[in-house]
Design an enzyme around this catalytic site. Structure first.
Site, PDB file in Angstrom:
ATOM      1  N   GLU A 169       0.854  -1.182   0.000  1.00  0.00           N
ATOM      2  CA  GLU A 169       0.000   0.000   0.000  1.00  0.00           C
ATOM      3  C   GLU A 169       0.887   1.227   0.000  1.00  0.00           C
ATOM      4  O   GLU A 169       1.828   1.328   0.800  1.00  0.00           O
ATOM      5  CB  GLU A 169      -0.914  -0.028   1.225  1.00  0.00           C
TER       6      GLU A 169
ATOM      7  N   ASP B   2     -15.938  -3.903   0.290  1.00  0.00           N
ATOM      8  CA  ASP B   2     -15.350  -3.446   1.546  1.00  0.00           C
ATOM      9  C   ASP B   2     -16.464  -3.305   2.579  1.00  0.00           C
ATOM     10  O   ASP B   2     -17.343  -2.447   2.434  1.00  0.00           O
ATOM     11  CB  ASP B   2     -14.637  -2.110   1.346  1.00  0.00           C
TER      12      ASP B   2
END
Length: 247
Positions: free
Chosen positions: A8, A128
């Site tokens: 990330e 999500d």
């Protein structure tokens, strides 16, 4: 089951988040390109890359992402702020193996279905989940979808995979997390990649025996060194090997 070592990016650095909080990222002082190469060296067949700056609408990591795609030596599954046809086509043209869409799918499901038909096995749906709702805009805004309804809306679409992220993954009740993954995997017609539930190699062993779980994103555990990538890959590969019966 396939392990996706996960990187990330924020401001050109490798980071990890606590419950999706972009304002409180843990910075890891490692070289992103060399880290990507180390994933391949350990035996990974894919890697997952999320651009947190792109989620915020900034393209400050774009050049670095391109460098990682070229240097990784394995296909890259890219997510983060990909919210238009142009963005999807741009990154596929740049050489990513798969593009991950979540907010775009909630806003314009017809476009995502069209893109999936045009790029079969290259579009991944991000689901999500926070407290029973699908979140958008970098996990900040609840959508009108439950995860089950979101999956059903794309049931017949030729997606490469569905990534299910348990945003509330720091809760101590691992059984509840695996229950969420198991339930959504059972209702999905597309193989599911689990995210946010792997801390140790034992978690991989447990995920491997959940029906329709095809893989797992593993990031923070690698950077915190609670999980070794080579060991994780070995466990995932051997999970379903037949065991000889003793006579």
């Amino acid at each position: 089951m396939r392990i996706y070592p996960t990187m990330e990016l924020q401001d050109g650095r490798c980071v990890t988040l606590d419950k999706g909080r972009l304002d409180a990222a843990m910075i890891w002082h490692v070289d992103p390109i060399e880290t990507a190469r180390s994933f391949a060296a350990a035996g990974a067949e894919w890697m997952h890359l999320t651009d947190f700056d792109a989620i915020e609408g900034r393209d400050t990591n774009a050049e670095l992402v391109e460098q990682i795609i070229r240097a990784a030596e394995i296909p890259v599954q890219l997510g983060g702020g990909i919210r238009s046809r142009e963005n999807v086509e741009r990154w596929i043209d740049k050489g990513v193996g798969r593009v991950v869409v979540g907010t775009l799918a909630a806003r314009d499901p017809h476009l995502v279905k069209e893109l999936a038909a045009h790029y079969p096995d290259q579009i991944v749906l991000a689901v999500d989940v926070w407290r029973g709702q699908v979140m958008t805009e970098g996990w900040r805004n609840p959508s009108a979808f439950t995860p089950e309804a979101f999956l059903e809306a794309f049931a017949d679409v030729p997606l490469a995979a569905v990534i299910v992220t348990d945003i509330d993954s720091d809760m101590e009740d691992l059984e509840a997390q695996l229950g969420l993954m198991s339930g959504l995997a059972a209702s999905s017609r597309t193989p599911v990649i689990a995210s946010g539930v792997v801390r140790t190699v034992d978690d991989i062993s447990r995920l491997a025996y959940i029906h329709n779980i095809s893989g797992a994103l593993v990031g923070r555990a690698l950077f915190r060194k609670t999980l070794d990538l080579s060991e994780a890959l070995n466990v995932a590969t051997r999970a379903h090997e037949p065991v000889a019966q003793l006579q």
